[in-house]
Each structure stands twice: as structure tokens, then as C-alpha cells.
Design a protein around this motif. Structure first.
Motif, PDB file in Angstrom:
ATOM      1  N   ARG A   1       0.871  -1.303   0.160  1.00  7.87           N
ATOM      2  CA  ARG A   1       0.068   0.112  -0.002  1.00  7.87           C
ATOM      3  C   ARG A   1       0.828   1.238  -0.004  1.00  7.87           C
ATOM      4  O   ARG A   1       0.614   2.248  -0.727  1.00  7.87           O
ATOM      5  CB  ARG A   1      -0.919  -0.032   1.300  1.00  7.87           C
ATOM      6  N   ALA A   2       1.949   1.282   0.673  1.00  6.45           N
ATOM      7  CA  ALA A   2       2.780   2.266   0.879  1.00  6.45           C
ATOM      8  C   ALA A   2       3.594   2.610  -0.540  1.00  6.45           C
ATOM      9  O   ALA A   2       3.716   3.825  -0.970  1.00  6.45           O
ATOM     10  CB  ALA A   2       3.905   2.368   2.037  1.00  6.45           C
ATOM     11  N   HIS A   3       3.955   1.427  -1.235  1.00  3.32           N
ATOM     12  CA  HIS A   3       4.447   1.580  -2.351  1.00  3.32           C
ATOM     13  C   HIS A   3       3.349   2.258  -3.517  1.00  3.32           C
ATOM     14  O   HIS A   3       3.744   3.038  -4.273  1.00  3.32           O
ATOM     15  CB  HIS A   3       4.899   0.152  -2.958  1.00  3.32           C
ATOM     16  N   LEU A   4       2.264   1.580  -3.663  1.00  2.00           N
ATOM     17  CA  LEU A   4       1.170   2.184  -4.451  1.00  2.00           C
ATOM     18  C   LEU A   4       0.796   3.722  -4.039  1.00  2.00           C
ATOM     19  O   LEU A   4       0.671   4.551  -5.072  1.00  2.00           O
ATOM     20  CB  LEU A   4      -0.163   1.773  -4.149  1.00  2.00           C
ATOM     21  N   GLU A   5       0.722   4.069  -2.908  1.00  7.80           N
ATOM     22  CA  GLU A   5       0.671   5.455  -2.382  1.00  7.80           C
ATOM     23  C   GLU A   5       1.850   6.430  -3.057  1.00  7.80           C
ATOM     24  O   GLU A   5       1.634   7.769  -3.588  1.00  7.80           O
ATOM     25  CB  GLU A   5       0.483   5.814  -0.997  1.00  7.80           C
ATOM     26  N   ALA A   6       2.884   5.915  -2.841  1.00 10.41           N
ATOM     27  CA  ALA A   6       4.030   6.710  -3.546  1.00 10.41           C
ATOM     28  C   ALA A   6       4.206   6.637  -4.872  1.00 10.41           C
ATOM     29  O   ALA A   6       4.570   7.645  -5.442  1.00 10.41           O
ATOM     30  CB  ALA A   6       5.473   6.114  -2.911  1.00 10.41           C
ATOM     31  N   ASP A   7       3.735   5.738  -5.380  1.00 16.03           N
ATOM     32  CA  ASP A   7       3.666   5.726  -6.941  1.00 16.03           C
ATOM     33  C   ASP A   7       2.853   6.667  -7.330  1.00 16.03           C
ATOM     34  O   ASP A   7       2.830   7.445  -8.398  1.00 16.03           O
ATOM     35  CB  ASP A   7       3.354   4.248  -7.402  1.00 16.03           C
ATOM     36  N   GLU A   8       1.659   6.561  -6.576  1.00 15.87           N
ATOM     37  CA  GLU A   8       0.319   7.730  -7.067  1.00 15.87           C
ATOM     38  C   GLU A   8       0.975   9.247  -6.793  1.00 15.87           C
ATOM     39  O   GLU A   8       0.563   9.971  -7.706  1.00 15.87           O
ATOM     40  CB  GLU A   8      -0.798   7.477  -6.318  1.00 15.87           C
TER      41      GLU A   8
ATOM     42  N   GLY B   1      11.981  20.135  -9.519  1.00 18.19           N
ATOM     43  CA  GLY B   1      12.884  19.074  -9.739  1.00 18.19           C
ATOM     44  C   GLY B   1      13.313  18.580  -8.456  1.00 18.19           C
ATOM     45  O   GLY B   1      13.216  17.007  -8.364  1.00 18.19           O
ATOM     46  N   ASP B   2      13.551  19.270  -7.378  1.00 16.40           N
ATOM     47  CA  ASP B   2      13.913  18.672  -6.170  1.00 16.40           C
ATOM     48  C   ASP B   2      12.573  18.052  -5.493  1.00 16.40           C
ATOM     49  O   ASP B   2      12.695  17.062  -4.687  1.00 16.40           O
ATOM     50  CB  ASP B   2      14.415  19.783  -5.073  1.00 16.40           C
ATOM     51  N   ARG B   3      11.497  18.571  -5.755  1.00 17.55           N
ATOM     52  CA  ARG B   3      10.199  17.985  -5.181  1.00 17.55           C
ATOM     53  C   ARG B   3       9.958  16.722  -5.718  1.00 17.55           C
ATOM     54  O   ARG B   3       9.765  15.822  -5.246  1.00 17.55           O
ATOM     55  CB  ARG B   3       9.183  19.075  -5.131  1.00 17.55           C
ATOM     56  N   LEU B   4      10.196  16.690  -7.018  1.00 18.36           N
ATOM     57  CA  LEU B   4       9.948  15.521  -7.872  1.00 18.36           C
ATOM     58  C   LEU B   4      10.746  14.357  -7.391  1.00 18.36           C
ATOM     59  O   LEU B   4      10.407  13.146  -7.270  1.00 18.36           O
ATOM     60  CB  LEU B   4       9.944  15.664  -9.350  1.00 18.36           C
ATOM     61  N   GLY B   5      12.180  14.819  -7.391  1.00 17.03           N
ATOM     62  CA  GLY B   5      13.191  13.942  -7.137  1.00 17.03           C
ATOM     63  C   GLY B   5      12.973  13.245  -5.476  1.00 17.03           C
ATOM     64  O   GLY B   5      13.294  12.033  -5.118  1.00 17.03           O
ATOM     65  N   ALA B   6      12.350  14.101  -4.745  1.00 20.02           N
ATOM     66  CA  ALA B   6      12.206  13.507  -3.219  1.00 20.02           C
ATOM     67  C   ALA B   6      11.166  12.627  -3.481  1.00 20.02           C
ATOM     68  O   ALA B   6      11.133  11.388  -2.514  1.00 20.02           O
ATOM     69  CB  ALA B   6      11.890  14.587  -2.352  1.00 20.02           C
ATOM     70  N   LEU B   7      10.198  12.722  -4.418  1.00 22.08           N
ATOM     71  CA  LEU B   7       8.838  11.841  -4.393  1.00 22.08           C
ATOM     72  C   LEU B   7       9.608  10.311  -4.983  1.00 22.08           C
ATOM     73  O   LEU B   7       9.019   9.426  -4.613  1.00 22.08           O
ATOM     74  CB  LEU B   7       7.793  12.279  -5.144  1.00 22.08           C
TER      75      LEU B   7
ATOM     76  N   GLU C   1      12.656   9.376  -4.649  1.00 23.97           N
ATOM     77  CA  GLU C   1      13.578   8.679  -3.801  1.00 23.97           C
ATOM     78  C   GLU C   1      12.583   7.935  -2.735  1.00 23.97           C
ATOM     79  O   GLU C   1      12.832   6.711  -2.266  1.00 23.97           O
ATOM     80  CB  GLU C   1      14.334   9.527  -2.978  1.00 23.97           C
ATOM     81  N   ALA C   2      11.443   8.730  -2.394  1.00 22.12           N
ATOM     82  CA  ALA C   2      10.431   8.028  -1.456  1.00 22.12           C
ATOM     83  C   ALA C   2       9.913   6.820  -2.191  1.00 22.12           C
ATOM     84  O   ALA C   2       9.681   5.719  -1.493  1.00 22.12           O
ATOM     85  CB  ALA C   2       9.537   9.002  -0.898  1.00 22.12           C
ATOM     86  N   GLN C   3       9.742   6.788  -3.295  1.00 22.05           N
ATOM     87  CA  GLN C   3       9.197   5.558  -3.815  1.00 22.05           C
ATOM     88  C   GLN C   3      10.085   4.491  -3.986  1.00 22.05           C
ATOM     89  O   GLN C   3       9.653   3.233  -3.824  1.00 22.05           O
ATOM     90  CB  GLN C   3       8.405   6.018  -5.222  1.00 22.05           C
ATOM     91  N   ALA C   4      11.301   4.832  -4.371  1.00 24.16           N
ATOM     92  CA  ALA C   4      12.181   3.853  -4.468  1.00 24.16           C
ATOM     93  C   ALA C   4      12.375   3.249  -2.978  1.00 24.16           C
ATOM     94  O   ALA C   4      12.604   2.016  -2.675  1.00 24.16           O
ATOM     95  CB  ALA C   4      13.706   4.309  -4.637  1.00 24.16           C
TER      96      ALA C   4
END
Length: 548
Positions: A187-194, A220-226, A228-231
Motif C-alpha cells: 500500500r505504501a508503495h502504491l501511494e508513493a507511486d500515485e 525538480g527537487d520536489r519530484l526527486g524527493a518523491l 526517492e520515497a518511492q524507491a
């Protein structure tokens, strides 16, 4: 919020005949799981070991025939599962759309295009559909294979039931115990993906503005943080997934070691070595693959299904409350200090507008493009709620008035595939006799005849924009609504047809409000409201003019 378990059970209970068909074909599909141990033992003991080649081959041929029957049955099982999965997909789309509509009506704002809503409506619904089909297939296969192999083992060599079935059950229990953590990680992975998908959609749609404002780095920093969280969620999911190997080892391969360890005692009791080989066939060819399929299917498809359902159903109310059915004694329109803007940072389209329209009035609203005419029409009909102030119909808030008492017809008329009478009577009821009067008033007789009469099937794609508008206007003429708002609903008609339609609607009891795109529409009205350009220095956005 609707729970995933309720949706899953509803999908299974809805089609009992399909479930019965799947079960019947599953019995044939797992026939080899029951026969394999007996066939191998008899082929060795009665055939090859005894020097009877044909007998050994006959037993193997019997097993091969069972596999052919299983292949035919597997095809039917797949078709049956598809008959469950496709309606399940439709159910999920229904839940998604219902949830989005609930959000939109609760806030009176349309959800933004793309982003999380689009991801939930497409990727996650398809993911859940595929996972549901895989889960049904895997669980069905596991249960039927387990029963067949256990029966085969008990009838071949009962002494090995304990060393085989006990560790098998233990491995299954270990796997099931790990599922909650797997579901949370998935679920956490799907939320990060969304979240990543939503941010990427936003950034891609605003590249020009980001560049113009020099905000590329922050975006770009904000998208990169997301990302990394997804990874990170993917890495945690991978670690938990690796724990499944332990369950598979205990349930699938420990029985093999125990059977081998039991073999000397079995031989001492007179059990033939061929029988031991048959027992190993049950473990290695039926039980271990079944557990592996369960671990892989439930551990991947099942976890994905539950996690995706949790996200899909997150915005879905348990039930959408029915609209209020308040019917005012009259449809006098009253606007008090009405302000409306499309967004918290946007300039108001209407600012502190006061207006009184008595019951039975015929009002035309004019003004330049972008002055707020359509917005005002939606507010009057209760389709939008003001940011400040009040819009009242007969003294009641417009959005709380029974929809049967108010009707908004937009520029793009709604016509659906159905009979002519169904389109004219929607959403209420009307007889052909009543429909004939409306058709005659609006000059639609030729169109009705062309479609095959009132019971003829209407194809929206075969109609012109003007014909669709005439059908919608005839529907308004037949409706019980005492307030009708036309938002440029006659723009595709010629002046003669427009005049005939507006005059027919003006003769009805009640109030008619027309967004006038032609001067003639304003001249036909008894009262005109002209919206100005809304200059910030002039806080009066509207003025009224009486037409003699």
C-alpha cells in the motif's frame, strides 16, 4: 468508506453459476494431482521393475491423458475467471467515478484533470482487475490441488501423511502470517507511486510556467524527493517479499527431507520403494508447486489487489446521500451578495451580486464573453454553490431544491442512445400523447419520423448539434421543472427555431432564464440582466434593465 472485503465478496456472490462452473472444471483440472503418485508407483512397481514395459507405459499414458483433460479444463477455468474479473473491473470503475463525483459535489468543484484521480481510475483499476483474476485462479488451484494430492497420498501411503502435511500446513501458516506486513508495504508503495504520478503530471503540464518563473530547480527537487520515497518503499517491499522464501522452504522442501528420512522405516514395514517415489511425486509435483503458486500469487497478486482496492475505495463513500427533495411553493430567485471564483487565488467572476427574479419572470442575461454568464446560470440552477452570499429558489438554498423543480440546459445538449420517447421523457415519464404536443410546438415531427417514431432508436452521433438541442428543449418543455435555465442552449438553432423554442418555454408556468447569445433573445425577454467586465475598481458587476 466501502471496505475491500465487501467489494470482493460482492464480486464472487453475484455470479454463483460461474463459480459452480469454475469448481466443476477445477475438479477435472487437478485430476493429475491425484493420479500422479499412484501412476508413478504402479508404473515402477507393476511395470518397469517387474519387466512389464507395456504396463509401465500404460500407467504413464493414463497420467498423460489426465494432463490432456486438465489442459482442456484449464481453458474453461480461465474463461470462467474472466467472466468474474470483467464485471469486477466495471464495479471498480463505478466506485472510482462515484467517489470522484462525491468529492466534486461535496466541494462543488470539478476534480483536476489527470493526477491521482486519473491514476486511480486507470492504472490501479487495471492492476486490481488483473490481480483479482490471478488471485481467484491461484486460490482455486491451491485448494483443489491440496485436496487432490492429500487424498492421493492418504490412499497410497497413509504413514507419510504426517511428515508431509504437517510441515506443509506450517509453511502455509508462516506465509499467511507475513501477509499484513506485505499489504502495508504494498500500500505504501502504491501511494508513493500515485504521488509521483500526480506530481509528474502537474510538472509536465506547467513546464512553461516553471521555466518562466525560474522554478525548475525547486520543482525538480520536489519530484526527486518523491522518486526517492518511492524507491525506499520498493526496497522495503522487496525485503519483505524475500521472507516468503522461508515459508516455501518449510512447506515445500522440508516434507521432501522428512519423506527421505522416513524411507528406511517404511521399507522395514514392507512399503515398496516405488510407493515412496510416488509419495515424493505428490510432494514435488503437486504440493510444492501449489504452495509456490500460493506464495507467488497471494504474495504478489493478493497483496497488490488489497492495496489497490484500499486506494481505489479510499475516496468512495459507503453510500452517496440522496439529494434533498425540498420543493418550494414558488421559484422566486434571490441572490444576496453572491461572490464566486474558480479557485482561492482567482479573481471573482461574480462579486457581491444582488438580484431578485420573481416567480413567472422571463429573464435574459447578456454580456461579453467571460463576464460570468454561464457561471451565473449554474449558480441559479443550483449546480454551483457560491463562495459567499446566498442563492435562493423560493427561499431555499438553490442546491437543496429538488432537482425535479429546477433544470439547467447547457450549450452541449445531452442525448443518449435510447428510444426517442426515452430521450424526451428523461429523467421522468411522459406519454406519447404528451410528447407529441412538445414535438409539434418545436417542429420536431420530421426528426421523430426519421428516427422511426417515438419507439425508434436514437443514435446521438447521427444527429446534428441543432437537432440535439431541439430534443433537449423538448425535454425541458415536458419536464415538471418550474425553473428552466438555458445556458446558450439554442446557439446551434436558426433564428426561427430559436424564437419558437424560447416562446414555447416562456408560455410554461414558472420562471425562464436565458443566456442570450443573440439580441433577439434579449428582446423577447421581459427583463434583461447585463453583466459587465468586472473591473477591480468597479465592485458592481451587474446592472438590470427593464425592456418595455
Amino acid at each position: 468508506m466501502t471496505r475491500p472485503r465487501e467489494v470482493l465478496w460482492a464480486a464472487l456472490r453475484r455470479r454463483p453459476a460461474v463459480l459452480a462452473k469454475i469448481a466443476a472444471w477445477s475438479v477435472l483440472e487437478v485430476t493429475p494431482a491425484f493420479l500422479i503418485g499412484h501412476a508413478v508407483a504402479r508404473a515402477i512397481e507393476d511395470g518397469f521393475a517387474a519387466g512389464r514395459l507395456l504396463t509401465g507405459l500404460a500407467w504413464l499414458a493414463l497420467l498423460g491423458g489426465a494432463w490432456l483433460v486438465a489442459a482442456v479444463a484449464a481453458r474453461q477455468v480461465i474463461l470462467g475467471v474472466a467472466a468474474l474479473a470483467e464485471p469486477f473491473r466495471d464495479d471498480l470503475l463505478h466506485h472510482v467515478v462515484r467517489g470522484l463525483l462525491h468529492e466534486a459535489t461535496a466541494s462543488f468543484r470539478a476534480p483536476p484533470p489527470g493526477g491521482a484521480a486519473l491514476t486511480r481510475a486507470t492504472l490501479q483499476v487495471e492492476l486490481a482487475r488483473d490481480a483479482f483474476a490471478a488471485l481467484v485462479t491461484v486460490l482455486r488451484g491451491f485448494v483443489f490441488t491440496l485436496v487432490s494430492a492429500a487424498l492421493g497420498l492418504l490412499t497410497l501411503v497413509p504413514a507419510l501423511a504426517l511428515p508431509v502435511l504437517v510441515p506443509f500446513a506450517l509453511g502455509t501458516a508462516l506465509f499467511l502470517a507475513s501477509l499484513p506486513a506485505l499489504i502495508r508495504a504494498q500500500r505504501a508503495h502504491l501511494e508513493a507511486d500515485e504521488a509521483t504520478g500526480a506530481e509528474l503530471t502537474t510538472v509536465a503540464g506547467a513546464l512553461r510556467d516553471l521555466t518562466a518563473c525560474g522554478a525548475e530547480q525547486s520543482a525538480g527537487d520536489r519530484l526527486g524527493a518523491l522518486v526517492e520515497a518511492q524507491a525506499a518503499t520498493a526496497a522495503r517491499l522487496a525485503r519483505l517479499t524475500a521472507l516468503r522464501t522461508t515459508a516455501l522452504t518449510v512447506g515445500g522442501w522440508l516434507p521432501v527431507l522428512l519423506v527421505l528420512a522416513w524411507t528406511p522405516a517404511l521399507l522395514a514395514q514392507g512399503v515398496a520403494i516405488a510407493t515412496v517415489v510416488g509419495a515424493l511425486a505428490y510432494v514435488t509435483q503437486s504440493l510444492a508447486p501449489a504452495l509456490g503458486g500460493l506464495v507467488e500469487g497471494v504474495g504478489v497478486s493478493g497483496v497488490r489487489l488489497l492495496a489497490a482496492l484500499g486506494r481505489i475505495l479510499a475516496g468512495t463513500p459507503a453510500a452517496i446521500p440522496p439529494p434533498p427533495a425540498a420543493r418550494p411553493a414558488d421559484v422566486t430567485l434571490t441572490l444576496r451578495q453572491v461572490t464566486f471564483a474558480y479557485g482561492p487565488q482567482a479573481e471573482p467572476v461574480l462579486d457581491r451580486l444582488d438580484l431578485e427574479v420573481p416567480d413567472g419572470e422571463h429573464l435574459a442575461i447578456t454580456g461579453p464573453s467571460g463576464a460570468g454568464k454561464s457561471t451565473l446560470a449554474a449558480l441559479l440552477a443550483g449546480a454551483l454553490r457560491p463562495d459567499a452570499g446566498q442563492v435562493l429558489i423560493g427561499g431555499l438554498p438553490a442546491d437543496r431544491v429538488d432537482p425535479a423543480a429546477r433544470l439547467l440546459i447547457p450549450q452541449e445538449a445531452y442525448v443518449f442512445r435510447g428510444t426517442v420517447l426515452e430521450n424526451l421523457a428523461y429523467p421522468g415519464e411522459a406519454s406519447e400523447h404528451e410528447a407529441e404536443a412538445a414535438v409539434a410546438e418545436l417542429g420536431l415531427a420530421e426528426l421523430v419520423a426519421r428516427c422511426g417514431g417515438y419507439q425508434g432508436l436514437l443514435d446521438p452521433a447521427a444527429l446534428s448539434a441543432g437537432e440535439r438541442q431541439l430534443l433537449a428543449l423538448a425535454r425541458a418543455l415536458l419536464s415538471p421543472a418550474r425553473l428552466i435555465v438555458l445556458d446558450e442552449a439554442t446557439c446551434h438553432l436558426d433564428p426561427v427555431a430559436e424564437a419558437r423554442a424560447e416562446e414555447a418555454l416562456a408560455r410554461r408556468p414558472g420562471t425562464l432564464v436565458v443566456i442570450a447569445h443573440r439580441a433577439a433573445s434579449a428582446r423577447r425577454a421581459r427583463r434583461v440582466l447585463t453583466l459587465g467586465d468586472g473591473a477591480p475598481r468597479d465592485r458592481r458587476f451587474a446592472r438590470e434593465e427593464l425592456i418595455p
